[in-house]
Design an enzyme around this catalytic site. Structure first.
Site, PDB file in Angstrom:
ATOM      1  N   THR A  23      13.612  74.573 -27.065  1.00 46.42           N
ATOM      2  CA  THR A  23      14.575  75.658 -26.854  1.00 46.42           C
ATOM      3  C   THR A  23      15.075  75.702 -25.413  1.00 46.42           C
ATOM      4  OG1 THR A  23      14.684  78.077 -26.764  1.00 46.42           O
ATOM      5  CG2 THR A  23      12.515  77.120 -26.496  1.00 46.42           C
ATOM      6  N   ASP A  24      16.265  76.274 -25.230  1.00 44.95           N
ATOM      7  CA  ASP A  24      16.776  76.470 -23.867  1.00 44.95           C
ATOM      8  C   ASP A  24      15.979  77.539 -23.109  1.00 44.95           C
ATOM      9  OD1 ASP A  24      17.700  78.670 -25.303  1.00 44.95           O
ATOM     10  OD2 ASP A  24      19.807  78.470 -24.707  1.00 44.95           O
ATOM     11  N   GLU A  25      15.175  78.327 -23.840  1.00 50.64           N
ATOM     12  CA  GLU A  25      14.431  79.409 -23.177  1.00 50.64           C
ATOM     13  C   GLU A  25      13.375  78.888 -22.211  1.00 50.64           C
ATOM     14  OE1 GLU A  25      13.018  82.572 -25.558  1.00 50.64           O
ATOM     15  OE2 GLU A  25      14.776  82.572 -26.848  1.00 50.64           O
ATOM     16  N   TYR A  29       6.457  83.479 -26.106  1.00 50.44           N
ATOM     17  CA  TYR A  29       7.075  82.439 -26.939  1.00 50.44           C
ATOM     18  C   TYR A  29       7.587  81.284 -26.090  1.00 50.44           C
ATOM     19  CZ  TYR A  29      10.910  79.957 -29.236  1.00 50.44           C
ATOM     20  OH  TYR A  29      11.752  78.972 -29.680  1.00 50.44           O
ATOM     21  N   LYS A  55       6.458  77.227 -25.751  1.00 53.45           N
ATOM     22  CA  LYS A  55       7.377  76.116 -26.020  1.00 53.45           C
ATOM     23  C   LYS A  55       7.466  75.207 -24.784  1.00 53.45           C
ATOM     24  CE  LYS A  55       9.545  75.320 -29.146  1.00 53.45           C
ATOM     25  NZ  LYS A  55       9.277  74.577 -30.417  1.00 53.45           N
TER      26      LYS A  55
END
Ligand code: NAD
Ligand code: DAU
Length: 334
Positions: free
Chosen positions: A120-122, A147, A151
């Site tokens: 993810t970009d997060e 979260y 990741k």
């Protein structure tokens, strides 16, 4: 080609399975999925006789070893994926996203199988609204939530296994996906199904947080592009230039469903809420030749609304529990 798809009963993984079967007759698919609350096996009903669905945990090393040994490629979608849940209880996020990825990497290493890691970009944290820059493959990791930190940790495991053990792996970090078969806990399906159910949409905080929306089919086409043409050991960012703030998304949903644009509530903000995500996908476009097909967010959103309107049997059984869960933490503030 035999492909092991972890998390293939969830939103993006199931769309990947359906699209792959429709477009690639040479691919045999095994899905490994724990069927958590986030899975919906109904999504795979139409292809049930064309896939092998194994119900199990990615952290089960013996099971994973057996399945990886029989695969040519592993695409790892399985994860605990919802930020709000990670704030309520991070434990399953650590277990699935970190320990689960570790189990897969060890199996892939033993059997020398090609591995693609979905992320993810997060992992990059967030940007200010006025910041002219976007995330690139060179942006430093700076995750905000339980979260996104799990990741980020899983991505770093992959990078270390590539460098230390020569794993044949690639990583992709994608922005926010929308489209059919997304769980009603997530922003866009929650608001669409709220309006369909006669409930006012709920905007966190001031509603000005920006997400960079991409249609799930564009994400999955990019994943195949990277599997086939990506350079081993490399990371590719996936995004479709779809920056929109949350308030605009809600107003568009209301308008497309024939409601007044102001018929929504502001509710208490998410703790640590990332302000803005923005992806620069130049590398994927120029080096590997990928292009998104969904260039108009409004029409993609309209098609997604049509899908939820046409498929109440798919989402209605989950709606009440999700809203009861949100009601425990959120309060209307405006
Ligand atoms: P999802 O929550 O809809 O689906 C996750 C799937 O993984 C479910 O089917 C669930 O049953 C399965 N799963 C969970 N724990 C498992 C375990 N221990 N063992 C086996 N299966 C397990 O998630 P999604 O939105 O489809 O996201 C898929 C992947 O894409 C995730 O890795 C996520 O981090 C990543 N991603 C998502 C987005 C997005 O916008 N949704 C964007 C970028 C990246
Ligand atoms: O950026 C990629 C990420 O996108 C993925 O890694 C995650 O798995 C995926 O869940 C998504 O994370 P977000 O936290 O951005 O998505 P979510 O759908 O939860 O929320 C999108 C935005 O909408 C966010 O700014 C919070 C806001 N929101 C969310 C809900 C559920 C609201 O304003 N109201 C809501 O009811």
């Amino acid at each position: 080609m035999r492909v092991l798809v972890t998390g293939g009963a969830g939103f993006i993984g199931a769309n990947f399975v359906l699209r792959t079967l429709a477009q690639r007759p040479d691919v045999e698919i095994t899905v490994l999925d724990k069927l958590t609350y986030a899975a919906n096996p109904a999504t795979l009903e139409s292809v049930a006789d064309r896939i092998d669905l194994v119900v199990g945990d990615v952290a089960d090393a013996a099971l994973v070893d057996r399945l990886v040994a029989a695969a040519d490629v592993v695409v790892h979608f399985a994860a605990e994926s919802h930020n709000d849940n990670s704030l309520a209880d991070p434990s399953s996020f650590v277990q699935t996203n970190l320990v689960g990825t570790f189990a897969l990497l060890e199996a892939v290493r033993r059997h020398d199988v090609r591995y693609h890691h979905i992320s993810t970009d997060e992992v990059y944290g967030d940007l200010d609204l006025e910041d002219p820059t976007r995330f690139t493959e060179a942006t430093a990791y700076n995750p905000s939530s339980p979260y996104s930190s799990t990741k980020a940790g899983s991505d770093l495991l992959v990078r270390a296994w590539v460098r230390s053990f020569g794993l044949r792996a690639t990583i992709s970090n994608c922005s926010n996906n929308y489209g059919p078969y997304q769980h009603v806990e997530k922003f866009i399906p929650r608001q669409i199904t709220n309006v369909l159910a006669g409930v006012r949409p709920k905007l966190y905080g001031d509603g000005l947080n920006v997400r960079d929306w991409i249609h799930v089919d564009d994400h999955n086409d990019a994943v195949w592009t990277i599997i086939e043409r990506g350079e081993i050991g490399e990371t590719y960012l996936i995004g479709a230039d779809g920056e929109v703030n949350n308030r605009t998304v809600v107003e568009t949903i209301l308008e497309l469903l024939g409601q007044p644009a102001d018929a929504f509530d502001f509710v208490t903000d998410r703790p640590g809420h990332d302000r803005r995500y923005a992806i620069d996908s130049t590398r994927l476009r120029t080096e590997l030749g990928w292009q998104p097909q969904y260039l108009d967010f409004r029409s993609g959103l309209s098609a997604t609304i049509d899908w939820y309107r046409a498929n109440p049997d798919w989402w209605q059984p989950h709606k009440q529990a999700v809203e009861a869960n949100y009601a425990g933490t959120e309060r209307v503030i405006g």
